[in-house]
Scaffold this motif. Sequence first.
Motif, PDB file in Angstrom:
ATOM      1  N   TRP A 178       0.828  -1.208   0.000  1.00 43.85           N
ATOM      2  CA  TRP A 178       0.000   0.000   0.000  1.00 43.85           C
ATOM      3  C   TRP A 178       0.858   1.252   0.000  1.00 43.85           C
ATOM      4  CZ3 TRP A 178      -0.905   4.440   2.722  1.00 43.85           C
ATOM      5  CH2 TRP A 178      -2.051   5.159   2.342  1.00 43.85           C
ATOM      6  N   ARG A 233      -7.969   2.202   0.096  1.00 42.50           N
ATOM      7  CA  ARG A 233      -7.650   1.892   1.490  1.00 42.50           C
ATOM      8  C   ARG A 233      -8.857   1.414   2.273  1.00 42.50           C
ATOM      9  NH1 ARG A 233      -5.774   7.463   3.900  1.00 42.50           N
ATOM     10  NH2 ARG A 233      -5.083   7.883   1.822  1.00 42.50           N
ATOM     11  N   PRO A 247       3.072   0.826   5.663  1.00 42.78           N
ATOM     12  CA  PRO A 247       2.982   1.064   4.214  1.00 42.78           C
ATOM     13  C   PRO A 247       4.317   0.768   3.512  1.00 42.78           C
ATOM     14  CG  PRO A 247       2.000   2.879   5.434  1.00 42.78           C
ATOM     15  CD  PRO A 247       2.698   2.009   6.443  1.00 42.78           C
ATOM     16  N   GLY A 259      -6.837   1.879   8.335  1.00 42.34           N
ATOM     17  CA  GLY A 259      -6.374   0.659   7.688  1.00 42.34           C
ATOM     18  C   GLY A 259      -7.349  -0.457   8.000  1.00 42.34           C
ATOM     19  N   GLN A 313     -10.704   1.713   5.963  1.00 42.42           N
ATOM     20  CA  GLN A 313     -10.795   2.910   6.787  1.00 42.42           C
ATOM     21  C   GLN A 313     -11.103   2.643   8.255  1.00 42.42           C
ATOM     22  OE1 GLN A 313     -13.429   5.600   4.763  1.00 42.42           O
ATOM     23  NE2 GLN A 313     -11.992   5.902   3.096  1.00 42.42           N
ATOM     24  N   MET A 333      -3.045   1.818   6.307  1.00 43.97           N
ATOM     25  CA  MET A 333      -3.331   2.378   4.984  1.00 43.97           C
ATOM     26  C   MET A 333      -3.672   3.852   5.199  1.00 43.97           C
ATOM     27  SD  MET A 333      -5.605  -0.634   3.321  1.00 43.97           S
ATOM     28  CE  MET A 333      -5.017  -2.308   3.256  1.00 43.97           C
ATOM     29  N   ASP A 334      -2.678   4.585   5.642  1.00 44.11           N
ATOM     30  CA  ASP A 334      -2.887   5.983   6.027  1.00 44.11           C
ATOM     31  C   ASP A 334      -1.595   6.750   5.806  1.00 44.11           C
ATOM     32  OD1 ASP A 334      -4.124   8.220   7.103  1.00 44.11           O
ATOM     33  OD2 ASP A 334      -4.703   7.233   8.969  1.00 44.11           O
ATOM     34  N   ASP A 335      -1.731   8.053   5.547  1.00 43.30           N
ATOM     35  CA  ASP A 335      -0.553   8.908   5.429  1.00 43.30           C
ATOM     36  C   ASP A 335      -0.067   9.214   6.836  1.00 43.30           C
ATOM     37  OD1 ASP A 335      -1.010   8.999   2.675  1.00 43.30           O
ATOM     38  OD2 ASP A 335      -2.335  10.741   2.889  1.00 43.30           O
TER      39      ASP A 335
END
Length: 158
Positions: free
Chosen positions: A56, A62, A97, A131, A64, A153-155
């Motif tokens: 990812w 993604r 990630p 994620g 959530q 799954m996140d910045d």
Amino acid sequence: MRRRLWLWLVPAIAVVAVAGVVIAVVVADGRNGQAVAAAQPTSTPSLSIPIATSDWKPGGPRLQALRTGVVRAGPDGCPYLTPGDPRSTGRTPLVWPAGFTARYGADGKVEVLAPDGTVAVREGDRLSVGGGLLPQREPKPCTSGASDAFVIMDDLVR
């Protein structure tokens, strides 16, 4: 005679001082009481830690689900997430990630680095990420053989 002695003594003291700095010092790592070699000065982060990563990347599709807790590290340096209560024994293995890495920082705490080398999170930080908790079909580093791990799954921006 005294002058010759000083001509030999001063360089000898300098060599001993430099050798003392270069020789690796054995220090306790504070997590499991085992000794580790500190071959680099304490101001330089060292010792990379293998962590589980996914494919990812930011901007990709993604999951959530929100997961919140405090980042802790096991005796092997593997970062995981715990609930905010320090008395809790619950731990969630994390899959980071793509491109993320981990290392011991200058203070001995675990740091997780973003692909650009910046510190995304440190041991002891509170972390809230999106994620999903997904089954682990194959063994990955730092998942301790868990059947499920939280795939981030996140910045991650500090």
